[in-house]
Design a protein around this motif. Structure first.
Motif, short mmCIF file in Angstrom:
data_model
loop_
_atom_site.label_atom_id
_atom_site.label_comp_id
_atom_site.label_asym_id
_atom_site.label_seq_id
_atom_site.Cartn_x
_atom_site.Cartn_y
_atom_site.Cartn_z
N ASP A 1 -21.37 30.34 24.72
CA ASP A 1 -21.70 31.01 25.98
C ASP A 1 -23.10 31.60 25.98
N VAL A 2 -23.45 32.22 24.86
CA VAL A 2 -24.74 32.90 24.72
C VAL A 2 -25.38 32.48 23.41
N GLY A 3 -26.68 32.21 23.44
CA GLY A 3 -27.38 31.82 22.23
C GLY A 3 -28.60 32.69 22.01
N LEU A 4 -28.84 33.04 20.75
CA LEU A 4 -30.07 33.72 20.33
C LEU A 4 -30.89 32.68 19.58
N LEU A 5 -32.04 32.30 20.15
CA LEU A 5 -32.79 31.19 19.59
C LEU A 5 -34.21 31.18 20.13
N GLY A 6 -35.04 30.29 19.59
CA GLY A 6 -36.42 30.17 20.02
C GLY A 6 -36.56 29.50 21.38
N TYR A 7 -37.67 29.78 22.05
CA TYR A 7 -37.90 29.22 23.38
C TYR A 7 -37.99 27.69 23.41
N PRO A 8 -38.74 27.04 22.51
CA PRO A 8 -38.88 25.59 22.64
C PRO A 8 -37.56 24.80 22.68
N PRO A 9 -36.58 25.06 21.79
CA PRO A 9 -35.33 24.31 21.94
C PRO A 9 -34.60 24.62 23.23
N ALA A 10 -34.70 25.88 23.69
CA ALA A 10 -34.10 26.22 24.98
C ALA A 10 -34.77 25.43 26.09
N ILE A 11 -36.10 25.40 26.08
CA ILE A 11 -36.86 24.66 27.08
C ILE A 11 -36.51 23.17 27.03
N PHE A 12 -36.45 22.62 25.81
CA PHE A 12 -36.18 21.20 25.62
C PHE A 12 -34.83 20.81 26.24
N TYR A 13 -33.80 21.60 25.96
CA TYR A 13 -32.46 21.27 26.47
C TYR A 13 -32.32 21.54 27.96
N PRO B 1 -38.43 23.44 10.21
CA PRO B 1 -36.97 23.62 10.19
C PRO B 1 -36.17 22.53 10.91
N LEU B 2 -36.56 22.18 12.13
CA LEU B 2 -35.78 21.25 12.94
C LEU B 2 -36.63 20.79 14.11
N PRO B 3 -36.48 19.55 14.57
CA PRO B 3 -37.22 19.11 15.76
C PRO B 3 -36.96 20.03 16.94
N THR B 4 -37.98 20.28 17.72
CA THR B 4 -38.03 21.15 18.90
C THR B 4 -37.96 22.64 18.55
N SER B 5 -37.86 22.99 17.26
CA SER B 5 -37.93 24.41 16.90
C SER B 5 -39.32 24.94 17.25
N ILE B 6 -39.42 26.25 17.37
CA ILE B 6 -40.71 26.84 17.71
C ILE B 6 -41.74 26.53 16.63
N GLN B 7 -41.30 26.48 15.38
CA GLN B 7 -42.21 26.18 14.26
C GLN B 7 -42.71 24.73 14.36
N TRP C 1 -52.23 31.78 19.34
CA TRP C 1 -50.88 32.08 19.77
C TRP C 1 -50.55 33.57 19.60
N ALA C 2 -51.56 34.44 19.73
CA ALA C 2 -51.35 35.88 19.57
C ALA C 2 -50.26 36.39 20.51
N ASN C 3 -49.34 37.18 19.94
CA ASN C 3 -48.22 37.78 20.70
C ASN C 3 -47.34 36.73 21.37
N HIS C 4 -47.25 35.56 20.74
CA HIS C 4 -46.44 34.50 21.35
C HIS C 4 -44.96 34.87 21.35
N PRO C 5 -44.24 34.53 22.42
CA PRO C 5 -42.80 34.74 22.41
C PRO C 5 -42.16 33.83 21.39
N CYS C 6 -41.06 34.26 20.83
CA CYS C 6 -40.37 33.43 19.84
C CYS C 6 -38.92 33.25 20.22
N CYS C 7 -38.08 34.23 19.96
CA CYS C 7 -36.66 34.09 20.28
C CYS C 7 -36.30 34.79 21.58
N CYS C 8 -35.26 34.30 22.20
CA CYS C 8 -34.80 34.83 23.49
C CYS C 8 -33.28 34.77 23.53
N VAL C 9 -32.73 35.31 24.61
CA VAL C 9 -31.29 35.24 24.85
C VAL C 9 -31.06 34.23 25.96
N VAL C 10 -30.27 33.21 25.66
CA VAL C 10 -29.96 32.15 26.62
C VAL C 10 -28.47 32.21 26.94
#
Length: 381
Positions: free
Chosen positions: A109-121, A174-180, A262-271
């Protein structure tokens, strides 16, 4: 006759009790939903750990708190002593892409994760929205200890030198589409360094290797299967503490192919899944509000994050102290939305955006990714 009458009454009574029990269970089920929350084993998610380990702080100061049922797995969520939801925690060790995959299957229902995989999906069509930020920065590039470089510029020059010698530098992520994954590709592009993920392509300067999570990174560096990694905290500090590697740059200082750093770049969010937002909205908002409150408490006292992360992750206090100083806990969306759109642009350059976000304006992308109405409900709840 009398005996048959009594038996009949007993059966009717039993049926009534069972039926009533079923009604109560169904009523409880509808009133108190179960919220399945997936997270990563990282101090990026210290707000969750602090909320779980220090319920008295939140009960006293905010009225929203968790009651532990099974450590690290099952909790009850309360607001003003009223039970709002059952919380089921799911640790995903590999990366945010696997959390979003579970959400797309209706298992989270809820995920704590980086923005890029959230954006990708979300771009691919997963019905989900970002409802809150968690933090900014918090990753680093770590080079094997024996490699004669001490900063990013020296590392880039070393890559070029190795290419001239016919050696292809190997960098793990770590994984494709991860923020790293997105950030290292973007930083290499900014420096004019060619890269590939195909081991048969020997012409590129860098071979990017999927580590399928971060657990194998120390061993792969120690055995010289990798020359460097880009990892989320506290893995960079763990690698350094073991004498295997050295941090040469933290993620906020990495160059960007779209300009600047990438100063002050967002990383993880609540989806949150749109299904949860439609059918478990009060539970989602209350849980997110708890994470917001936990973020406020962390910013008052970083020791809460240090101690909770060390206990939850099984790391040393000294590692967490070194790690957490590189993480900026911030739940606000307003400062990060333009930088999230910068991630969208970087992902477009990398060919990762081919769906809903491909040909839209920045404002349209913002509306597709975020639910700002829910975000403001969290702030005002």
């Amino acid at each position: 006759m009398k005996k048959s009458y009594l038996v009949g009454i007993s059966i009717i009574s039993l049926i009534f009790v069972v039926s009533l029990s079923g009604c109560v269970q169904n009523q409880e089920s509808s009133e108190v939903p179960t919220l399945t929350v997936a997270y990563l084993p990282t101090d990026h998610h210290a707000a969750l750990f602090v909320a779980c380990y220090y319920p008295d702080i939140f009960k006293k100061n905010y009225g929203i708190y968790l009651k532990e049922v099974k450590p690290k797995e099952e909790y009850e969520l309360y607001k003003d002593d009223k039970k709002i939801a059952n919380i089921r925690l799911v640790e995903v060790t590999t990366g945010g892409a696997d959390i979003m995959n579970l959400m797309s299957q209706g298992k989270v229902d809820v995920g704590l994760l980086g923005y890029p995989p959230a954006i990708f999906y979300i771009d691919k069509g997963t019905k989900a929205k970002v409802i809150m930020n968690l933090h900014t920065e918090g990753s680093a590039v770590v080079v094997r200890k024996d490699i004669p470089v001490n900063n990013w510029k020296e590392f880039i020059n070393w890559i070029k030198e190795q290419h001239e010698k016919g050696y292809q530098v190997k960098i793990g992520y770590p994984l494709p589409t991860s923020i790293q994954y997105v950030m290292i590709k973007d930083a290499l592009r900014a420096e004019g360094i060619t890269y590939t993920e195909n081991p048969n392509n020997k012409s590129a300067m860098v071979l990017l290797i999927n580590c399928k999570g971060q657990k194998t990174m120390p061993q792969m560096l120690a055995q010289k299967e990798l020359d460097a990694v880009i990892a989320w905290e506290p893995m960079p500090e763990i690698i350094q503490s073991r004498g295997i590697g050295k941090v040469i740059i933290y993620s906020g200082d990495l160059p960007s192919a779209t300009g600047g750093t990438w100063a002050n770049h967002p990383c993880c969010c609540v989806v949150a899944s749109e299904n949860a937002l439609n059918n478990k909205k009060e539970a989602v908002i209350t849980f997110a509000k708890l994470l917001k409150d936990a973020t406020d408490e962390i910013n008052k006292n970083k020791e809460l994050a240090v101690k909770a992360s060390a206990k939850w992750l099984g790391t040393n206090i000294s590692i967490e102290e070194a790690s957490i100083k590189h993480i900026k806990y911030d739940y606000r969306l307003e400062p990060v939305i333009p930088k999230v759109i910068k991630f969208v642009d970087a992902m477009k350059l990398q060919g990762l955006i081919n769906g809903r976000l491909k040909n839209v304006s920045d404002k349209e992308a913002e509306n597709i990714i975020f639910d700002l109405k829910v975000y403001h409900e969290i702030l005002n709840n």
